[in-house]
Design an enzyme around this catalytic site. Structure first.
Site, mmCIF file in Angstrom:
data_model
loop_
_atom_site.group_PDB
_atom_site.id
_atom_site.type_symbol
_atom_site.label_atom_id
_atom_site.label_comp_id
_atom_site.label_asym_id
_atom_site.label_seq_id
_atom_site.Cartn_x
_atom_site.Cartn_y
_atom_site.Cartn_z
ATOM 1 N N ASP A 508 12.685 -6.448 6.658
ATOM 2 C CA ASP A 508 12.407 -5.422 5.647
ATOM 3 C C ASP A 508 13.662 -5.083 4.842
ATOM 4 O OD1 ASP A 508 11.427 -3.267 4.276
ATOM 5 O OD2 ASP A 508 10.607 -2.246 6.024
ATOM 6 N N ASP A 571 4.125 0.287 0.372
ATOM 7 C CA ASP A 571 3.398 0.613 1.607
ATOM 8 C C ASP A 571 2.002 1.165 1.312
ATOM 9 O OD1 ASP A 571 5.829 -0.012 2.631
ATOM 10 O OD2 ASP A 571 6.034 1.801 3.846
HETATM 11 C C1 GLA Z 1 9.032 0.037 5.158
HETATM 12 C C2 GLA Z 1 7.908 -0.974 5.360
HETATM 13 C C3 GLA Z 1 6.907 -0.397 6.345
HETATM 14 C C4 GLA Z 1 7.595 -0.112 7.663
HETATM 15 C C5 GLA Z 1 8.761 0.834 7.437
HETATM 16 C C6 GLA Z 1 9.609 0.987 8.693
HETATM 17 O O1 GLA Z 1 8.579 1.197 4.559
HETATM 18 O O2 GLA Z 1 7.307 -1.280 4.150
HETATM 19 O O3 GLA Z 1 5.830 -1.304 6.538
HETATM 20 O O4 GLA Z 1 8.012 -1.315 8.230
HETATM 21 O O5 GLA Z 1 9.624 0.359 6.408
HETATM 22 O O6 GLA Z 1 10.669 1.870 8.519
#
Ligand code: GLA
Length: 760
Positions: A508, A571
């Site tokens: 990520d 997200d």
């Molecule tokens: C980002 C990702 C999420 C999750 C969070 C974890 O927002 O897009 O899917 O993995 O980080 O902190």
């Protein structure tokens, strides 16, 4: 908990009531164009600042969609508005004004006429100096921004021009203001009195009884509201009334009351419940309509049936694990013909393990037997460089537990895969998201935190169930949740993952934005290439999931860095706005998806979610959930369940165990659906399947039932086709030239059309 008492049933005819909540008194719309500037200067909060040279921007959409691609960090918005004093005179409740600013990705400070009035969703009551580090801590992108000021607050300039200035900070991916509503209004009845349906699911007893607990709040600390609460349930197909009750309801300040309704209804029938609170003195109403779940997936039969992926990729010498997914009355016995050398099948549990050393394509015949008979299926093992030949099916901790994930919760998820039978439908991965990390020790070894006492042991446990394990990290020094990332430790981290037995890595971007602000295409790829090299040095197949929210059109180059899947969007959350915004925007990347290279529109938001530790039942309606699973299957998306598996209800299980739906997702051709037709009201998506048939999704984007007319030529086909309803697993007969179907609000009809005369 109370039981809802029957009161005066007589006069209220619920079906005649308006579907809308009463409009707030004197609402000022502030969703028009705002002024916008990237960068940061607190002087921009001052009312007299001259912003005439700033750009214009819509507040309802993130700045990336409005020409500010890859902008991370600070930016400011300003808006000028006269707030008339007459709003107070006209209001039902006169004491407070609220400013609603949709949502802000990730953090914000809001100033009214130069004074701070709100921060990250919390109103600042009095005169306060802005906190300089307001943009640290977990992202607040999903928090609705509503700032409430008392009507006599000196920061409001009644009958004069007011300047609202928003200082936004985006820590990566999409940024800035978005969503809705953007308005200024006096607090109204519907801001105080609310229904909440998300603190409990629907309980099924037998095939015909559903009970639902719901809550009514009066969040006002001063006002009492007296009125009636009417509850009625009606079938969606013929309007037939299933239930009706009315009761007197006195809502004292701060009251929070739970009720339960028990409704007799055939589980398969769509119906909805209408709740209306009518306040006596004003005649104002607060109304909510709740769809009831309906179960379409037929229960698996006694006879054995083989489900799950029909093709499987593995690299030479990597540990092999594939568990044959099968339903049928136990005990089931598994066998396989044609397994390549090095592999072994465990007849009692269907797990195939071992190592293949020679590249090649191996054709295997799987067999599952029980007292009622035997099922057979062809299964192809491709031993080469490409893995994840079908999209991963699994669970991920994030949408449910957020940073509160632990060893125990991960093991429970694994156990639930077995106990609920999900494993029998091909569900495989148990993935830990952010929140497991501690620090790198002085030798550069990544240490799990105290919630994960023994990673290796935990992985072995999950493997012993026939399942696989995933983990999460960031190419930056910190993850999105503020934990330790892999920056400069890529190789050692990959070695640890392999040693522990990890099968999936979600990687990520997050704090890498600090290393490469406003990244070039090369900089976008670089950290992913670094981890790729490290992953390829270990002798273990680790699905490589890129998570950088689609920056730089990752779908065009994700394969170059060996990504097996890549997030195409920001997200997801459990709202129609989020689900439909993401799901229906996936057409442009469709052509880049292929076996082993999947577009990932983010994880599932059905069941008990909450980003932890406090959970709520998904706010998506049952129709929206059918849309979610159907669309993600058509999109050949990784399906990662994001809910508490220890609280799976019959409806959620029905969504996740329909083998014909999952077969679309897992189709070996690996082609993602394309949008064939789009109107304001509906969309039609078509996916080519390996056997020449077409999977079709008819999606209703409106809030009303909609007849959808389909011409075969719109689907790019002609001739006679056998049509099957995938959710109910029933044949609907032959179609030719066109057909028409009713689709429920925000719902879907998922169909497969098979050319007449071709074999199933
Ligand atoms: C980002 C990702 C999420 C999750 C969070 C974890 O927002 O897009 O899917 O993995 O980080 O902190």
């Amino acid at each position: 908990m109370k039981s809802l008492k029957i009161g005066l049933v007589a006069a209220v005819v619920l079906s005649m009531l308006s579907c809308q909540r009463t409009a707030p008194v004197n609402k000022i719309d502030i969703s028009g164009l705002w002024k916008f500037h990237s960068g940061d200067d607190v002087a921009w909060s001052v009312a007299s600042f001259d912003d005439s040279k700033w750009e214009s921007i819509k507040p309802t959409d993130v700045w990336e969609h409005q020409g500010y691609k890859n902008l991370d960090g600070f930016a400011w918005y300003r808006f000028k508005v006269v707030i008339p004093h007459s709003m107070i005179d006209n209001a039902f409740i006169k004491d407070s004004l609220q400013i609603k600013l949709g949502k802000i990705d990730d953090y914000d400070q809001v100033f009214l006429n130069g004074e701070l009035i709100g921060e990250n969703g919390k109103t600042i009551a009095g005169k306060t100096n802005p906190r300089p580090d307001f943009f640290k801590g977990p992202s607040q992108w999903y928090t609705p921004r509503r700032y409430t000021l008392t009507a006599n607050d000196p920061r409001i300039l009644w009958d004069k021009e007011n300047v609202i200035a928003v200082r936004a900070y985006d820590s990566g991916g999409a940024g800035g203001m978005f969503s809705s509503p953007f308005e200024i209004s006096m607090i109204d009845l519907s801001d105080h009195v609310m229904f909440d349906f998300s603190q409990s699911g629907f309980n099924f007893s037998g095939d015909t009884m559903i009970s639902k607990q719901f809550e009514v709040y009066n969040i006002s600390s001063r006002e009492e509201f007296r009125g009636t609460l009417a509850v009625a349930a009606n079938r969606c197909d013929n309007g037939l009334e299933l239930f009706k009750q009315e009761t007197v309801l006195n809502l004292a300040p701060g009251i929070h009351t739970k009720y339960t309704v028990n409704i007799k209804k055939d589980n398969a029938v769509p119906a909805s419940i209408t709740f209306v609170f009518r306040e006596y003195s004003s005649g104002k109403e607060v109304k909510a309509v709740l769809e009831m779940p309906y179960i379409l997936t037929p229960a698996p039969g006694k006879a054995p049936r083989i489900n799950g992926a029909r093709v499987f990729g593995v690299r030479p010498r990597s540990p092999f694990l594939y568990t044959i997914a099968a339903t049928g009355e136990p005990p089931l016995t598994y066998s396989a013909e044609g397994l390549p050398e090095g592999l072994h099948l465990h007849a009692g549990n269907g797990m195939i393990t071992g190592v293949i050393s020679k590249k090649g394509e191996y054709k295997v015949k799987l067999k599952v037997t029980n007292a009622t008979g035997c099922a057979e299926r062809d299964f192809t093992i491709q031993c080469g460089e490409l893995i994840s030949l079908t999209p991963p099916l699994g669970w991920n901790s994030w949408n449910v537990w957020g940073l509160s994930v632990s060893d125990k919760k991960v093991r429970l998820a694994g156990d639930a895969f077995v106990a609920s039978g999900l494993i029998s439908h091909g569900w495989t991965y148990i993935n830990i998201d952010d929140g497991w990390e501690d620090i790198h020790d002085k030798n550069g070894n990544i240490l799990p935190n105290s919630k994960f006492p023994n990673m290796k042991e935990m992985c072995s446990y999950i493997h012993s169930l026939g399942l696989k394990v995933g983990i999460y990290s960031s190419p930056g020094p910190r993850t999105c949740g503020g934990y330790e990332g892999s920056y400069t430790f890529e190789e050692k981290d990959a070695q640890h993952y392999a040693e522990w037995g990890i099968d999936y890595l979600k990687y990520d971007w997050c704090s890498y934005g600090g290393i490469a602000p406003n990244p070039t295409d090369r900089q976008l790829k670089f950290p992913y290439q670094e981890m790729k090299k490290s992953l390829r040095k270990v002798t273990r197949d680790i699905h490589y999931s890129l998570c950088q929210y689609g920056m730089g059109d990752v779908w065009k180059w994700g394969h170059e860095v060996d990504g097996n899947s890549w997030r195409t969007t920001g997200d997801i959350e459990d709202s129609w706005e989020s689900l439909s915004g993401i799901g229906f925007s996936q057409d442009s990347c469709s052509l880049y998806s292929a076996p082993g290279r999947w577009n990932d529109p983010d994880m599932l938001v059905v069941g008990w979610v909450g980003w932890g530790p406090n959970l709520h039942y998904t706010r998506l309606s049952p129709n929206e959930q059918y849309t979610h699973i159907s669309l993600w299957s058509l999109l050949a998306a990784p399906l990662l369940i994001g809910c508490d598996l220890t609280q799976l209800d019959a409806f959620t299980l029905n969504l996740l165990t329909n083998d014909e739906v999952l077969a679309i997702n897992q189709d070996p051709l690996g082609k993602q659906a394309r949008r064939a037709l789009k109107t304001d009201e509906y969309q039609i998506w078509v996916r080519d399947l390996e056997d020449g048939s077409k999977a079709i999704g008819l999606f209703n984007l409106t809030g009303n039932p909609l007849p959808v007319d389909v011409r075969l030529e719109d689907l790019g086909i002609k001739g006679k086709w056998m049509m099957r309803d995938v959710w109910t697993q029933k044949d609907l007969g032959l179609v030719q030239t066109h057909f028409s179907m009713k689709v429920l609000p925000h719902g879907v009809r998922l169909l497969v059309l098979r050319k007449e005369g071709t074999k199933k």
